[in-house]
Design a protein around this motif. Structure first.
Motif, PDB file in Angstrom:
ATOM      1  N   ARG A   9      16.149   7.231 -12.753  1.00  0.00           N
ATOM      2  CA  ARG A   9      15.007   7.316 -13.659  1.00  0.00           C
ATOM      3  C   ARG A   9      13.810   6.597 -13.043  1.00  0.00           C
ATOM      4  N   ARG A  10      12.630   7.217 -13.203  1.00  0.00           N
ATOM      5  CA  ARG A  10      11.405   6.672 -12.620  1.00  0.00           C
ATOM      6  C   ARG A  10      10.441   6.244 -13.719  1.00  0.00           C
ATOM      7  N   GLN A  11       9.833   5.079 -13.540  1.00  0.00           N
ATOM      8  CA  GLN A  11       8.753   4.659 -14.415  1.00  0.00           C
ATOM      9  C   GLN A  11       7.483   4.519 -13.587  1.00  0.00           C
ATOM     10  N   ILE A  12       6.484   5.337 -13.876  1.00  0.00           N
ATOM     11  CA  ILE A  12       5.173   5.169 -13.255  1.00  0.00           C
ATOM     12  C   ILE A  12       4.476   4.020 -13.976  1.00  0.00           C
ATOM     13  N   VAL A  13       4.079   3.014 -13.223  1.00  0.00           N
ATOM     14  CA  VAL A  13       3.476   1.837 -13.843  1.00  0.00           C
ATOM     15  C   VAL A  13       1.959   1.818 -13.712  1.00  0.00           C
ATOM     16  N   ASN A  14       1.406   2.751 -12.969  1.00  0.00           N
ATOM     17  CA  ASN A  14      -0.049   2.899 -12.895  1.00  0.00           C
ATOM     18  C   ASN A  14      -0.379   4.057 -11.975  1.00  0.00           C
ATOM     19  N   PHE A  15      -1.567   4.616 -12.149  1.00  0.00           N
ATOM     20  CA  PHE A  15      -2.122   5.574 -11.207  1.00  0.00           C
ATOM     21  C   PHE A  15      -3.145   4.848 -10.338  1.00  0.00           C
ATOM     22  N   ILE A  16      -3.389   5.384  -9.150  1.00  0.00           N
ATOM     23  CA  ILE A  16      -4.448   4.898  -8.267  1.00  0.00           C
ATOM     24  C   ILE A  16      -5.371   6.073  -7.993  1.00  0.00           C
ATOM     25  N   PHE A  17      -6.657   5.870  -8.260  1.00  0.00           N
ATOM     26  CA  PHE A  17      -7.639   6.936  -8.165  1.00  0.00           C
ATOM     27  C   PHE A  17      -8.590   6.696  -6.987  1.00  0.00           C
ATOM     28  N   PRO A  18      -9.338   7.724  -6.569  1.00  0.00           N
ATOM     29  CA  PRO A  18     -10.271   7.561  -5.449  1.00  0.00           C
ATOM     30  C   PRO A  18     -11.203   6.367  -5.652  1.00  0.00           C
ATOM     31  N   GLY A  19     -11.369   5.611  -4.575  1.00  0.00           N
ATOM     32  CA  GLY A  19     -12.201   4.414  -4.609  1.00  0.00           C
ATOM     33  C   GLY A  19     -11.422   3.150  -4.866  1.00  0.00           C
ATOM     34  N   GLU A  20     -10.156   3.276  -5.297  1.00  0.00           N
ATOM     35  CA  GLU A  20      -9.345   2.110  -5.622  1.00  0.00           C
ATOM     36  C   GLU A  20      -8.428   1.759  -4.446  1.00  0.00           C
ATOM     37  N   SER A  21      -8.103   0.493  -4.332  1.00  0.00           N
ATOM     38  CA  SER A  21      -7.254   0.052  -3.228  1.00  0.00           C
ATOM     39  C   SER A  21      -5.819  -0.147  -3.687  1.00  0.00           C
ATOM     40  N   CYS A  22      -4.922  -0.182  -2.725  1.00  0.00           N
ATOM     41  CA  CYS A  22      -3.499  -0.416  -2.996  1.00  0.00           C
ATOM     42  C   CYS A  22      -3.200  -1.898  -2.802  1.00  0.00           C
ATOM     43  N   ASP A  23      -3.583  -2.714  -3.797  1.00  0.00           N
ATOM     44  CA  ASP A  23      -3.289  -4.145  -3.741  1.00  0.00           C
ATOM     45  C   ASP A  23      -3.927  -4.805  -2.523  1.00  0.00           C
ATOM     46  N   THR A  24      -5.166  -5.227  -2.672  1.00  0.00           N
ATOM     47  CA  THR A  24      -5.916  -5.733  -1.523  1.00  0.00           C
ATOM     48  C   THR A  24      -5.301  -6.982  -0.905  1.00  0.00           C
ATOM     49  N   HIS A  25      -4.532  -7.735  -1.683  1.00  0.00           N
ATOM     50  CA  HIS A  25      -3.966  -8.969  -1.139  1.00  0.00           C
ATOM     51  C   HIS A  25      -2.440  -8.927  -1.078  1.00  0.00           C
ATOM     52  N   ALA A  26      -1.861  -7.725  -1.047  1.00  0.00           N
ATOM     53  CA  ALA A  26      -0.400  -7.598  -1.002  1.00  0.00           C
ATOM     54  C   ALA A  26       0.179  -8.187   0.277  1.00  0.00           C
ATOM     55  N   PHE A  27      -0.626  -8.256   1.330  1.00  0.00           N
ATOM     56  CA  PHE A  27      -0.118  -8.792   2.598  1.00  0.00           C
ATOM     57  C   PHE A  27       0.182 -10.296   2.517  1.00  0.00           C
ATOM     58  N   LEU A  28      -0.235 -10.948   1.422  1.00  0.00           N
ATOM     59  CA  LEU A  28       0.067 -12.360   1.252  1.00  0.00           C
ATOM     60  C   LEU A  28       1.508 -12.592   0.809  1.00  0.00           C
ATOM     61  N   LEU A  29       2.176 -11.541   0.333  1.00  0.00           N
ATOM     62  CA  LEU A  29       3.561 -11.640  -0.116  1.00  0.00           C
ATOM     63  C   LEU A  29       4.499 -11.039   0.939  1.00  0.00           C
ATOM     64  N   PRO A  30       5.768 -11.453   0.938  1.00  0.00           N
ATOM     65  CA  PRO A  30       6.683 -10.979   1.987  1.00  0.00           C
ATOM     66  C   PRO A  30       6.917  -9.471   1.965  1.00  0.00           C
ATOM     67  N   VAL A  31       7.166  -8.910   0.760  1.00  0.00           N
ATOM     68  CA  VAL A  31       7.481  -7.482   0.671  1.00  0.00           C
ATOM     69  C   VAL A  31       6.898  -6.903  -0.620  1.00  0.00           C
ATOM     70  N   MET A  32       6.827  -5.580  -0.684  1.00  0.00           N
ATOM     71  CA  MET A  32       6.383  -4.872  -1.883  1.00  0.00           C
ATOM     72  C   MET A  32       7.458  -4.944  -2.969  1.00  0.00           C
ATOM     73  N   ASP A  33       7.038  -5.146  -4.216  1.00  0.00           N
ATOM     74  CA  ASP A  33       7.999  -5.170  -5.321  1.00  0.00           C
ATOM     75  C   ASP A  33       8.046  -3.838  -6.062  1.00  0.00           C
ATOM     76  N   HIS A  34       7.271  -2.850  -5.583  1.00  0.00           N
ATOM     77  CA  HIS A  34       7.262  -1.510  -6.176  1.00  0.00           C
ATOM     78  C   HIS A  34       6.874  -0.520  -5.088  1.00  0.00           C
ATOM     79  N   SER A  35       6.932   0.747  -5.406  1.00  0.00           N
ATOM     80  CA  SER A  35       6.576   1.789  -4.439  1.00  0.00           C
ATOM     81  C   SER A  35       5.257   2.449  -4.841  1.00  0.00           C
ATOM     82  N   ILE A  36       4.563   2.982  -3.851  1.00  0.00           N
ATOM     83  CA  ILE A  36       3.330   3.737  -4.081  1.00  0.00           C
ATOM     84  C   ILE A  36       3.499   5.101  -3.430  1.00  0.00           C
ATOM     85  N   ALA A  37       3.374   6.163  -4.239  1.00  0.00           N
ATOM     86  CA  ALA A  37       3.621   7.521  -3.760  1.00  0.00           C
ATOM     87  C   ALA A  37       2.401   8.407  -3.966  1.00  0.00           C
TER      88      ALA A  37
END
Length: 248
Positions: free
Chosen positions: A77-105
């Motif tokens: 089962r999949r839960q979409i927790v947000n959409f990302i639209f043009p102009g938006e970034s994929c977590d600008t500071h995610a590189f500060l954490l060791p790994v991703m806690d979710h997926s982006i498709a």
């Protein structure tokens, strides 16, 4: 696969989005535009741009198409927790954490810019307006996530779907992707069901109810909102969390 950098207009959604949050200096606009053009990439629909558990060493900014953030349960089962639209970034500071806690498709074909961490940090250090704009985006993303939690936890089915449609419309407006009272809606009913925590059958029934009331038309991958105020009332929607009106 890298794209041609000849068409500079491809990065305009990101500039418009950030400028809606903070007034960017001319130098900031030029530096960010150049960095995005250097890192242009594209992807097809149904691909994981980032998977849960991946390490991150760059910032990705969506320029065209739709992405979604999602979590997958062990039973599929999949839960979409947000959409990302043009102009938006994929977590600008995610590189500060060791790994991703979710997926982006990718939900559609996409074009995005990939800026390596060192280059991105240099951009922010070199211009305060750009640093503030990206921090504002992070704060707005947090506010959006809180609103989605309320949507799933407390709103009824009709309210959930109406609220989601209002939010999509309002988030696409600052980047020039709304024409009159219409915007593109390129996702499937399964995607919408996974974003609202409903079954596909329940989602379809709810959309039909909104159609029958005359509030919306959903046809040919286009959402038309006939009465935005009525749709906001149905979804108990207020756009204040999106911070659409820049201060300072």
């Amino acid at each position: 696969m890298p794209l041609s950098t000849s068409d500079r207009s491809v990065v305009e959604p990101a500039i418009r989005r950030l400028s809606a949050l903070r007034m960017l200096s001319a130098e900031a606009r030029a530096s960010l535009e150049y960095a995005m053009l250097e890192g242009l990439q594209r992807g097809g629909p149904g691909e994981d741009l980032l998977a849960e558990g991946d390490s991150v060493d760059s910032v990705r900014i969506l320029l065209s198409g739709w992405l979604c953030r999602y979590k997958m349960l062990e039973d599929g089962r999949r839960q979409i927790v947000n959409f990302i639209f043009p102009g938006e970034s994929c977590d600008t500071h995610a590189f500060l954490l060791p790994v991703m806690d979710h997926s982006i498709a990718t939900l559609t074909p996409v074009v995005y810019a990939e800026i390596k961490r060192a280059r991105f940090e240099s951009l922010l250090a070199g211009d305060r307006s750009l640093a503030e704009a990206f921090w504002c985006e992070t704060l707005v993303n947090n506010a959006i996530q809180r609103e989605w939690a309320v949507n799933l936890g407390r709103r009824m089915a009709l309210e959930r779907v109406a609220h989601l449609f209002c939010e999509i419309f309002e988030r696409l407006r600052p980047v020039g992707m709304v024409e009159g009272n219409s915007c593109i809606m390129p996702v499937t009913q399964m995607d919408l069901a996974d974003a609202t925590g409903l079954s596909v059958v329940h989602l379809n029934r709810t959309v039909q109810e909104l159609r029958a009331s005359g509030r919306i038309v959903l046809r040919d991958r286009t959402l038309t909102i006939n009465d935005l105020d009525a749709l906001k009332d149905a979804g108990l929607y207020s756009p204040s969390y999106l911070q659409l009106y820049r201060r300072g």
